[in-house]
Structure formats: structure tokens, C-alpha cells
Scaffold this motif. Structure first.
Motif, mmCIF file in Angstrom:
data_model
loop_
_atom_site.group_PDB
_atom_site.id
_atom_site.type_symbol
_atom_site.label_atom_id
_atom_site.label_comp_id
_atom_site.label_asym_id
_atom_site.label_seq_id
_atom_site.Cartn_x
_atom_site.Cartn_y
_atom_site.Cartn_z
ATOM 1 N N GLY A 574 0.795 -1.216 0.000
ATOM 2 C CA GLY A 574 0.000 0.000 0.000
ATOM 3 C C GLY A 574 0.827 1.266 0.000
ATOM 4 N N LYS A 575 0.148 2.396 0.170
ATOM 5 C CA LYS A 575 0.795 3.707 0.172
ATOM 6 C C LYS A 575 1.389 4.001 1.559
ATOM 7 N N LEU A 576 2.454 4.802 1.561
ATOM 8 C CA LEU A 576 3.077 5.204 2.812
ATOM 9 C C LEU A 576 2.459 6.511 3.289
ATOM 10 N N TYR A 577 2.019 6.535 4.559
ATOM 11 C CA TYR A 577 1.434 7.745 5.153
ATOM 12 C C TYR A 577 2.181 8.107 6.433
ATOM 13 N N GLU A 578 2.209 9.412 6.694
ATOM 14 C CA GLU A 578 2.793 9.915 7.934
ATOM 15 C C GLU A 578 1.676 10.494 8.792
ATOM 16 N N LEU A 579 1.626 10.059 10.053
ATOM 17 C CA LEU A 579 0.636 10.544 11.007
ATOM 18 C C LEU A 579 1.283 11.596 11.891
ATOM 19 N N LYS A 580 0.710 12.803 11.897
ATOM 20 C CA LYS A 580 1.197 13.894 12.734
ATOM 21 C C LYS A 580 0.104 14.282 13.719
ATOM 22 N N THR A 581 0.521 14.531 14.968
ATOM 23 C CA THR A 581 -0.423 15.005 15.981
ATOM 24 C C THR A 581 0.181 16.225 16.668
ATOM 25 N N ALA A 582 -0.647 16.882 17.475
ATOM 26 C CA ALA A 582 -0.149 18.040 18.231
ATOM 27 C C ALA A 582 0.552 17.602 19.506
ATOM 28 N N GLY A 583 0.567 16.290 19.775
ATOM 29 C CA GLY A 583 1.158 15.780 21.006
ATOM 30 C C GLY A 583 2.657 15.566 20.885
ATOM 31 N N ASP A 584 3.247 14.980 21.948
ATOM 32 C CA ASP A 584 4.682 14.758 21.973
ATOM 33 C C ASP A 584 4.994 13.306 21.645
ATOM 34 N N ALA A 585 6.278 12.944 21.806
ATOM 35 C CA ALA A 585 6.721 11.600 21.463
ATOM 36 C C ALA A 585 6.084 10.543 22.366
ATOM 37 N N ASN A 586 5.796 10.882 23.612
ATOM 38 C CA ASN A 586 5.168 9.920 24.501
ATOM 39 C C ASN A 586 3.768 9.557 24.016
ATOM 40 N N GLN A 587 3.040 10.572 23.540
ATOM 41 C CA GLN A 587 1.711 10.297 22.991
ATOM 42 C C GLN A 587 1.821 9.448 21.732
ATOM 43 N N ALA A 588 2.823 9.766 20.896
ATOM 44 C CA ALA A 588 3.022 8.995 19.668
ATOM 45 C C ALA A 588 3.360 7.539 19.996
ATOM 46 N N GLN A 589 4.174 7.313 21.047
ATOM 47 C CA GLN A 589 4.517 5.952 21.461
ATOM 48 C C GLN A 589 3.260 5.194 21.899
ATOM 49 N N ALA A 590 2.398 5.855 22.634
ATOM 50 C CA ALA A 590 1.159 5.213 23.073
ATOM 51 C C ALA A 590 0.265 4.876 21.875
ATOM 52 N N MET A 591 0.194 5.797 20.906
ATOM 53 C CA MET A 591 -0.606 5.550 19.706
ATOM 54 C C MET A 591 -0.017 4.396 18.894
ATOM 55 N N LEU A 592 1.303 4.314 18.854
ATOM 56 C CA LEU A 592 1.951 3.221 18.119
ATOM 57 C C LEU A 592 1.548 1.870 18.697
ATOM 58 N N GLU A 593 1.513 1.773 20.014
ATOM 59 C CA GLU A 593 1.122 0.521 20.659
ATOM 60 C C GLU A 593 -0.318 0.154 20.315
ATOM 61 N N VAL A 594 -1.189 1.157 20.254
ATOM 62 C CA VAL A 594 -2.588 0.910 19.864
ATOM 63 C C VAL A 594 -2.658 0.397 18.431
ATOM 64 N N LEU A 595 -1.884 1.014 17.549
ATOM 65 C CA LEU A 595 -1.891 0.605 16.135
ATOM 66 C C LEU A 595 -1.404 -0.833 15.980
ATOM 67 N N HIS A 596 -0.326 -1.197 16.673
ATOM 68 C CA HIS A 596 0.189 -2.565 16.573
ATOM 69 C C HIS A 596 -0.826 -3.577 17.083
ATOM 70 N N LYS A 597 -1.516 -3.243 18.160
ATOM 71 C CA LYS A 597 -2.515 -4.166 18.717
ATOM 72 C C LYS A 597 -3.698 -4.353 17.784
ATOM 73 N N ASN A 598 -3.929 -3.372 16.909
ATOM 74 C CA ASN A 598 -5.102 -3.436 16.020
ATOM 75 C C ASN A 598 -4.724 -3.766 14.579
ATOM 76 N N GLY A 599 -3.572 -4.410 14.403
ATOM 77 C CA GLY A 599 -3.238 -4.969 13.096
ATOM 78 C C GLY A 599 -2.419 -4.095 12.169
ATOM 79 N N PHE A 600 -2.064 -2.881 12.580
ATOM 80 C CA PHE A 600 -1.242 -2.023 11.720
ATOM 81 C C PHE A 600 0.236 -2.302 12.029
ATOM 82 N N SER A 601 0.700 -3.466 11.571
ATOM 83 C CA SER A 601 2.029 -3.963 11.935
ATOM 84 C C SER A 601 3.159 -3.159 11.315
ATOM 85 N N THR A 602 2.881 -2.405 10.232
ATOM 86 C CA THR A 602 3.952 -1.648 9.574
ATOM 87 C C THR A 602 4.229 -0.310 10.246
ATOM 88 N N ALA A 603 3.419 0.066 11.244
ATOM 89 C CA ALA A 603 3.599 1.371 11.895
ATOM 90 C C ALA A 603 4.959 1.445 12.574
#
Length: 665
Positions: A574-603
């Protein structure tokens, strides 16, 4: 992105630090402030002063002038530095440099735990946690010297973190490590630092790693050029990158020559020409470039945002910190006229090559072909078999089975003939470091049987090509890495070979040195029709190649041009996308864990941003918005890089191997 605890006492505070080694200035008025909880990056070439600064902060190197505080303690003596060492973890530069080769993974960890006076309970609990986090559990009995480069660095990180320091100092931890291991290393580090609230001060020569850091400082010649968040630094040298492809391949050389008269910052990536223009308006930038090419037809062009490496070089150029460009004499301007090698079709042929060491198959039934004048990239993770392939093709190592031809000669029985027609720059040894620049050149000229007249002419060419005229009497050991590698390249080219083999030629070389090196390779391939086979860990360098073969576990698993490989991966993943938020790296780390748990293994995490592949973008984006429910969340499509290609293919193959092992078990 704001670092944590900005109102607290800085973990590191440096003011006007100076350090000299004789006449060489390593730190020239360094100012630095590192806040608690952030990952701070020092980015710059070899000799920029990064290691000296890290050693000063770690308390193992005394600075000459200036003020340095660590954890609020003034570091001005050996006694004061001892007060903070128990709160610091230092990982020196080089693969496994803080480890012991004959000890196993577990024995190394136990040894460091003992040095830090950990109790048996503390050591056991932390060891098991870190082994799981780094996926080193099943290798606990393996000797360190038998680990791959990536695994050595992960073990080095475990030993550095075993006593849970408040500040971890990492000196170029991913140099020489393949892209998959690099991504995994940064992911592990970010997770562990978040869990333990550790601050990190990290140096790197990879400009593309800047996105991993909260804040960075760009360093050059002992000075800090700029400091701040990576995105802020990109705005310091305003400009655009115009990327284009000539309609006719034979017009590329003329286009490069014409553009170089107007634009000093330019590089060639395969068929693409990338020009940095000091103009932010895309239309105006394109117009400036097109005005220089009235007779060249362009099949494709686009305007891109500059990368940090482009900005770094632009800053040096605008502040007049670049060495004046050496007069570009090449073989055509010397007494010995330029010779374009005749095109006899295939320059390199490998057919069913295999090499077995005991029970280990280093190369497994490998086949590929390289036409004359092509730049061919052989890519792969540490231990994939790349160096073994080169050693077989150059006649240094006999194959267990299979055959090959190089420059028209059979590699099995034409050793001398092959050596006369090829140049070889090895990963480990190419120069005699205790000889001067001129003595090295004369030695290689004698080895290849050049006449006195030929030696003089080729020596002139090498000195000009490598920018070594001022260093003729200097010992090779005293040269910066970039100049040393160009000298090694010149020695490999002294007899004008038809085929050039380069094994990790720019490992440890700074961005400026790498660009100068590849500029030479481009001219050799396009103007003299030299065939070049190169192995590299820098995925940005893979873009320079006309064709790429990707190796995995001794065999070729992908074989195409860079553009075709990217298209194939995009079709699969598929296509490569970049996810940007107004939060910091800690928030991004938490979001990454959510993505991995829900099948987005390439995150994958890049500082406060996340990159991921989306097979069905429209449906996947809707699902992501519903899953994350984060305000101010933005998705932007990105161009695939060769690192994305490499990581996708190798990760998929590793997963297949792991599954096969599980089924067999």
C-alpha cells in the motif's frame, strides 16, 4: 514538540566549552542544554566534535575551557565527575565496543550488572525484561562475537541500561547497522526511555535519524551550527529541491554539467537529478532550473521539500564553511587522456554461486548480471552474504559451486586476468595507514605495473579527484574518513579498471564526504563506462544505483531498479502515510502501541510522528480516525524510500522464517 520537565534543572548544561588536541580544536565554544526526559541528538560529520562533547558530559574527558553541569553538578575535576557517573550509562562508538567477544549475551549482561553492584534479584528481573524487549532471549547463550551488528548494538544497549541510569549517552549507536536493525533499535530505545523516564544524549552521522529526536544540534568543525526541533531547523536554509529525469539517458551528463555552473548543491540519484534551489516558491524554483537546460528534454520533474541533509549542506554553503571546491580535473585534463571502456555487453555474470563454511551456507545459489557502465547495488542486512559474493567474484575466495565471469574473464581460473581488469576497495583494508598519501599511490601503481609516466599522470588525477593535493606527505592514518576513503578509491582506480567493486565504501563517512564520493562514481560510470558493484548500509545511497539486488540469508530476494522496487512494494503493502499530531513523542509511542494491537504492523515511530503503510487508504484512514480519536490528527502521503523498501521486504521474510521455525517446533 516540548521536552518533558522544561521547568526543572537541565540534565546537561554546557556554556562555551572548548577542547583541543594539540593544534586540532575538537570543541569550539559549545553551548548545549538538555532537558529531563528528552532524546537529544548531535548530528554532524566525523571530526565535528560529537564524541568529545559526549565524553565530556560522561565525565571521561576533561574540557579545557568553559562550564559544564550535569544533574546540576559542576564538572571541573575528576572528583566531581565521579559524583555523577553512577547515574550515567555510556555506550561508545563502534559495534560492540563496550562488550566482551568471548562472553555470551547473558554473561555480558551479568558482568555489567556486577560492575554496577546490582543485587541478584535486581539483576535477574532487569535482565529478563531487557532480553524480552530486545528479542535477545533465545540468543542468551551465544558468544557476543558471533552476533550480527544489529544484535551487538541491542546487547550494548541492554548493558548500558542494566543499572537504569538517569542519563544514557550513545555515540553513533547505529553506524554500520542495517536499516531493519536501526528501526528496531530506535523503537526499543524510545519505549524503554518512556517507561523509565530516562534522558538520552545521542550522536549520529545519519541525517535521516533526526526525526527520532525531540531536539537536535547540527555540528561542524567543533561548532554548533543550529539547535532546535528538527522541523524548525529545516526552515533555517530556505529553498526547494527540484528533482528531474532527462527524456534521453545520454543527455544526463550534459544536464549535470550545465546545472553545476549555476547550482553548487546538486546530486545524481540513478536517473534522477536533484537540485537545491535557494527559492521556496516551487514554480520559480522549477523555472530557474529549466532556464539552465534549454536543449535538454525533461520527461518528469517535481519540487520536493528539502531534507535535513540538504539544509545542513546549504547552511555550510551560505555561511562559507565548505572547503573551496577542488578544481575538477579528471582524467580528461591530464596528460593521459580519458578512456571510455568499450561496451562488450555484460561486465559481471554470477550463475548459481554458492559458498559454504562448514555447516553454514553464506551464499545460496545466487545469480545476477550487470551490464557495462551500470552502477549495481548489492544490499542486505549484516551477515546476508554481500562481502562473500564480492570475494568470490574478485577471485579472493573460491566458490563451493557455481560460476561467474568478470570483465570477460572466468573467475575460477583467470585470477591474474581478473585482477588486471578490476578495482577492489574492501570493507576492512584498502590502505597502508603508516604510509603517506603519495607512498600509498606509488605502491599501488607498482603493484599494477604502471610505467613512471603513467604513475605520474594517474597520481595527478587521484590527487585532484580526491582533493588530496594539500595532503600528499600526510600519513593515511591522519586523514579524515571521507578523504581516506577517496584515497582508497583512487588507489583502486589507478590502473583504469573496467569493473570496480566497493564493499561498504562510505561506512563512517560524513554526508559531505559521501556526496563527494558518489559524484566521482557517477562520472566514472557515465563518462568512462566503468561498471560499479557496491554494497552499502546507507539506504539513501541505494538511490544512486541504476539497479539493485537485495540479499537475504545468502540469496537474492529482489532484483530491479529502485523505482521498480518501490512500485512493487507499494503494490504489495500500500501507500506510505505519515501521522502527525499536536502531542509529543510519549503520545506517539502510546498511539503506536494501539496501532500494533489493532493490526497495523507496519507502523513505525519517527520522533512524534508515525509512518505506516495503508493497503486501502480510503477505508484505512477512516478506521484510523475512529480507532485513535485524537484531535488535530493529520495524515500526509509520503514518497517511499529505499529504506522503506528494504524494511518491508526483510521484515516480511523474517516473519516467514519465524513462522516456519514455529511450525517445525
Amino acid at each position: 514538540m516540548q521536552p518533558a520537565a522544561t521547568n526543572s534543572t537541565p540534565v546537561v548544561l554546557a556554556r562555551a566549552l572548548m577542547k583541543s588536541y594539540g593544534d586540532s580544536i575538537a570543541m569550539d565554544g559549545i553551548d548545549l542544554q538538555v532537558e529531563a526526559g528528552e532524546i537529544y541528538g548531535l548530528i554532524g560529520p566525523d571530526g565535528a566534535g560529537k564524541s568529545s562533547l559526549l565524553k565530556s558530559v560522561a565525565g571521561v574527558l576533561a574540557h579545557d575551557v568553559g562550564e559544564l553541569q550535569v544533574f546540576g553538578t559542576l564538572i571541573n575535576s575528576e572528583k566531581s565527575s565521579e559524583l555523577i557517573k553512577d547515574r550515567i550509562g555510556l555506550m561508545p562508538q563502534g559495534l560492540g565496543q563496550n562488550l566482551y567477544g568471548d562472553l555470551s549475551v547473558e554473561e555480558n549482561i551479568d558482568y555489567f550488572g556486577g560492575l554496577r553492584l546490582l543485587s541478584k534479584t535486581e539483576l535477574s528481573e532487569r535482565k529478563e525484561t531487557l532480553l524480552r524487549s530486545t528479542r535477545l532471549e533465545r540468543f542468551r547463550d551465544r558468544p557476543m562475537k558471533n552476533l550480527s551488528g544489529g544484535m551487538k548494538q541491542k546487547l550494548g544497549l541492554v548493558c548500558t541500561l542494566i543499572h537504569e541510569p538517569q542519563l544514557v549517552i550513545l555515540d553513533e549507536p547505529t553506524t554500520g547497522v542495517d536499516p531493519v536493525s536501526r528501526r528496531e533499535f530506535w523503537s526499543i530505545l524510545a519505549r524503554l526511555l518512556k517507561e523509565k523516564g530516562i534522558t538520552a544524549l545521542v550522536s549520529t552521522a545519519y541525517m535521516d535519524e533526526a526525526s527520532r529526536f525531540h531536539r537536535v544540534s547540527l555540528m561542524h568543525a567543533g561548532k554548533i551550527l543550529a539547535s532546535g526541533e528538527p522541523e524548525q531547523i529545516k526552515t533555517l536554509a530556505a529553498g526547494s529541491v527540484v528533482s528531474m529525469v532527462c527524456s534521453k539517458a545520454e543527455q544526463q551528463i550534459a544536464a549535470v554539467h550545465q546545472l553545476s555552473q549555476q547550482f553548487p548543491q546538486m546530486e545524481v540519484l540513478g536517473q534522477d537529478i536533484r537540485v537545491f534551489v535557494d527559492e521556496t516558491d516551487a514554480a520559480k524554483a522549477s523555472a530557474q532550473v529549466y532556464l539552465c537546460l534549454p536543449d535538454v528534454a525533461i520527461s518528469h520533474s517535481e519540487v520536493l521539500e528539502p531534507e535535513l541533509e540538504d539544509v545542513f549542506i546549504a547552511l555550510l554553503r551560505k555561511r562559507q564553511l565548505l572547503n573551496s571546491k577542488v578544481t575538477e580535473k579528471n582524467a580528461a585534463s591530464n596528460d593521459l587522456p580519458a578512456q571510455r571502456h568499450a561496451d562488450h555487453g555484460l561486465a559481471i555474470e554470477a550463475e548459481n554461486l554458492s559458498r559454504i563454511f562448514g555447516a553454514f551456507k553464506a551464499v545460496d545459489d545466487l545469480s545476477f548480471r550487470v551490464p557495462q557502465g551500470e552502477i549495481f547495488g548489492l544490499l542486505g542486512a549484516n551477515g546476508a552474504g554481500k562481502s562473500t559474493v564480492i570475494k568470490m567474484l574478485t577471485g579472493i575466495l573460491s566458490p563451493s559451486s557455481g560460476k561467474g565471469r568478470v570483465a570477460g574473464a572466468d573467475m575460477r581460473d583467470a585470477g591474474r586476468q581478473i585482477r588486471e581488469r578490476i578495482g577492489y576497495m574492501s570493507q576492512a583494508f584498502s590502505l597502508y595507514l603508516d604510509l603517506s598519501v603519495l607512498e600509498n599511490i606509488r605502491l599501488y601503481a607498482g603493484i599494477y605495473g604502471l610505467t613512471r609516466q603513467e604513475t605520474t599522470a594517474r597520481m595527478d588525477w587521484i590527487l585532484d579527484m580526491a582533493g588530496l593535493r594539500p595532503f600528499g606527505s600526510a600519513l593515511a592514518a591522519s586523514l579524515p574518513m571521507g578523504l581516506r576513503q577517496r584515497l582508497a578509491l583512487g588507489c583502486a582506480l589507478i590502473h583504469r579498471p573496467q569493473v570496480l567493486f566497493l564493499d561498504e565504501p562510505t561506512s563512517g563517512v560524513d554526508p559531505l564526504g559521501r556526496r563527494a564520493f558518489w559524484e566521482v562514481l557517477f562520472k566514472l560510470a557515465r563518462e568512462e563506462n566503468v561498471t560499479i558493484l557496491v554494497t552499502t548500509h546507507y539506504m539513501s545511497e541505494a538511490e544512486h544505483c541504476d539497479h539493485i539486488a537485495l540479499m537475504y540469508a545468502g540469496r537474492i530476494v529482489a532484483d530491479a531498479s529502485p523505482d521498480q522496487l518501490k512500485a512493487d512494494v507499494e503494490a504489495q503493502a500500500g501507500k506510505l502515510y505519515e501521522l502527525k499530531t499536536a502531542g509529543d513523542a510519549n503520545q506517539a509511542q502510546a498511539m503506536l502501541e494501539v496501532l500494533h494491537k489493532n493490526g497495523f504492523s507496519t507502523a513505525a515511530l519517527f520522533g512524534s510522528r508515525i509512518h505506516l503503510m495503508l493497503p486501502e487508504p480510503e477505508q484505512d484512514l477512516l478506521r484510523l480516525h475512529a480507532l485513535l480519536q485524537t484531535p488535530d490528527m493529520q495524515f500526509q502521503q509520503k514518497r517511499l524510500s529505499m529504506e522503506d523498501v528494504f524494511v518491508h521486504i526483510v521484515t516480511r521474510l523474517e516473519a516467514e522464517d519465524a513462522k516456519a521455525r514455529g511450525e517445525q517446533a
